[in-house]
Scaffold this motif. Structure first.
Motif, PDB file in Angstrom:
ATOM      1  N   ASP A  65       0.813  -1.207   0.000  1.00  0.00           N
ATOM      2  CA  ASP A  65       0.000   0.000   0.000  1.00  0.00           C
ATOM      3  C   ASP A  65       0.851   1.263   0.000  1.00  0.00           C
ATOM      4  OD1 ASP A  65      -2.706   1.329   0.363  1.00  0.00           O
ATOM      5  OD2 ASP A  65      -1.650   2.073   2.137  1.00  0.00           O
ATOM      6  N   PHE A  70      -3.428   2.531  -2.088  1.00  0.00           N
ATOM      7  CA  PHE A  70      -4.806   2.094  -2.227  1.00  0.00           C
ATOM      8  C   PHE A  70      -5.689   2.553  -1.072  1.00  0.00           C
ATOM      9  CE2 PHE A  70      -2.654  -1.121  -4.887  1.00  0.00           C
ATOM     10  CZ  PHE A  70      -3.351  -0.919  -6.065  1.00  0.00           C
ATOM     11  N   ILE A  74      -9.791   3.422  -1.083  1.00  0.00           N
ATOM     12  CA  ILE A  74     -10.435   2.109  -1.032  1.00  0.00           C
ATOM     13  C   ILE A  74     -11.896   2.196  -0.600  1.00  0.00           C
ATOM     14  CG2 ILE A  74      -9.783   1.576   1.362  1.00  0.00           C
ATOM     15  CD1 ILE A  74      -9.230  -1.299   0.383  1.00  0.00           C
ATOM     16  N   THR A  77     -14.546   2.246  -3.482  1.00  0.00           N
ATOM     17  CA  THR A  77     -14.732   1.146  -4.419  1.00  0.00           C
ATOM     18  C   THR A  77     -16.202   0.785  -4.543  1.00  0.00           C
ATOM     19  OG1 THR A  77     -14.350  -0.453  -2.651  1.00  0.00           O
ATOM     20  CG2 THR A  77     -12.456   0.177  -3.966  1.00  0.00           C
ATOM     21  N   TRP A 229      -7.987  -0.152 -10.768  1.00  0.00           N
ATOM     22  CA  TRP A 229      -9.145   0.470 -10.130  1.00  0.00           C
ATOM     23  C   TRP A 229      -9.355   1.837 -10.773  1.00  0.00           C
ATOM     24  CZ3 TRP A 229      -8.382  -0.411  -4.172  1.00  0.00           C
ATOM     25  CH2 TRP A 229      -8.379  -1.794  -3.940  1.00  0.00           C
ATOM     26  N   ARG A 234      -9.013   3.452  -7.456  1.00  0.00           N
ATOM     27  CA  ARG A 234      -7.556   3.456  -7.503  1.00  0.00           C
ATOM     28  C   ARG A 234      -6.982   4.847  -7.312  1.00  0.00           C
ATOM     29  NH1 ARG A 234      -3.546   0.897 -12.040  1.00  0.00           N
ATOM     30  NH2 ARG A 234      -1.659   1.713 -11.154  1.00  0.00           N
ATOM     31  N   SER A 235      -5.853   4.907  -6.611  1.00  0.00           N
ATOM     32  CA  SER A 235      -5.190   6.191  -6.396  1.00  0.00           C
ATOM     33  C   SER A 235      -4.561   6.669  -7.700  1.00  0.00           C
ATOM     34  CB  SER A 235      -4.105   6.040  -5.333  1.00  0.00           C
ATOM     35  OG  SER A 235      -3.315   7.179  -5.282  1.00  0.00           O
TER      36      SER A 235
END
Length: 380
Positions: A65, A70, A74, A77, A229, A234-235
């Motif tokens: 991470d 993430f 997160i 999501t 993501w 997603r970052s």
């Protein structure tokens, strides 16, 4: 150079260091499991020992991470948000899981470290520091939302020191307590001297297990790249692909250091070749973990040629000096694939090729380890 050590940036030396520190803690936690398992006979003890594996996985995830970033998104999501109806459902579930993990770790450490009060206190304090991070981040978001001008708002220095300091101190507390526990569990008396003793035993299927693990990690690396993501997850700043060659290379470095201190002095192998390979492997971990392979137009571009030259020299020495055709083949595959990764255009496949290269090196080191054990036993 200052940017590479900026605690607030992603994909820099500072984030690599934090990630590898978590990775090292995860490795030590797994060693704690091995040591406890060797000295446990009852079913209850073995069940309790298995929690060490869970702890190790947690720190590997924290390490991942640190490069993938993430945790910052997160809660957004689709999967987590779909469980409930509220817009903050994802974050609520995430924080609930984090709290549950923290409580379970507190209980586990209370049982395992009850004979070691100070390391136990360090563990509990470290857990509290890590659990405070989500609260600190939420407090910062509230401060940002309530600011007069959100576009010009900057994090106060106090917030930065508290958040980054919490992670750094927590990491060192875990590292200290786990290391103390491992030392206390492995010290034996031999000829009037105290020494560490960890019995590394591998079953006959370990080679197949190693190959399978490396393939699965490579598949995970590809899946994260090809099925990323979205902002539903997603970052935008983390580069998770950097983690895979970083851990493969730094673990190779740890293995080489183990060879240096466990075999070389007794058997006289190749002068300081293990130290040189360890330094190159750790340097490779920094190169990919800190995203240095993207620097192709600055003076930092010279780093890859220095790394390439050192790897080429040491690699050729290893191929010539190490015995065993299979070992030589895997070493050659490592060297060739790594050279291609250095010259490949900067991007995902640069990291993927580097991961494949160091997977070959890990396999070669395992086969070499088997040979070292054989020679040591016959030497004795």
């Amino acid at each position: 150079m200052l940017a590479l050590f900026n605690l607030l940036e992603e994909n820099v030396v500072a984030s690599w260091y934090s990630s590898m520190l978590y990775f090292l803690i995860g490795i030590i936690a797994f060693f704690c499991y091995l040591v406890d398992e060797q000295k446990s006979y009852s079913r209850n003890e073995k069940v309790l020992n298995a929690f060490w594996i869970f702890v190790s996985i947690i720190f590997f995830l924290l390490s991942f991470d640190e490069m993938g970033s993430f945790h910052e998104v997160i809660g957004e999501t689709d999967f987590l948000k779909s469980i409930g109806n509220g817009k903050d459902t994802g974050w609520f579930i995430f924080h609930f899981v984090i709290a549950a993990i923290g409580i379970s770790m507190c209980l586990f450490f209370s049982l395992k470290f009850k004979r070691y009060p100070f390391p136990l206190a360090m563990n509990l304090l470290a857990i509290l520091l890590l659990l405070s991070n989500p609260l600190q981040e939420e407090f910062e978001m509230e401060a940002w939302r309530s600011s007069l001008n959100q576009l010009t708002w900057k994090r106060p220095m106090l917030f930065i020191i508290l958040e980054e300091g919490s992670e750094i101190f927590a990491s060192f507390f875990f590292l200290y307590s786990f290391t103390v526990y491992l030392i206390k569990k492995t010290i034996i008396s031999y000829s009037g001297k105290a020494m560490l003793s960890i019995d590394f035993t591998f079953n006959k299927y370990f080679f197949e297990f190693l190959i399978t693990l490396l393939i699965l990690l490579g598949a995970l690396m590809l899946s994260i790249f090809y099925f990323p993501w979205t902002f539903s997850g997603r970052s935008d700043v983390g580069l998770p692909q950097n983690w895979f060659p970083s851990i493969a290379s730094i673990f190779s470095g740890f293995v080489c250091l183990y060879f240096e201190f466990s075999f070389k002095k007794k058997l006289g192998f190749l002068c300081s070749i293990y130290i040189l390979l360890a330094l190159i492997s750790i340097g490779t971990s920094v190169y990919f973990g800190a995203n240095l392979y993207f620097y192709r137009d600055t003076f930092l571009a010279q780093v890859r040629f220095i790394l390439l030259g050192a790897t080429l020299v040491v690699g050729l020495i290893l191929i010539i000096e190490f015995k065993g055709n299979d070992i030589k083949k895997y070493l050659s595959a490592w060297l060739l694939t790594f050279i291609i990764s250095i010259y490949y255009p900067a991007g995902f496949y640069t990291t993927f090729l580097a991961y494949v290269a160091y997977s070959f090196l890990l396999i070669a080191l395992y086969l070499h380890f088997q040979r070292l054990l054989y020679l040591r036993d016959n030497y004795e």
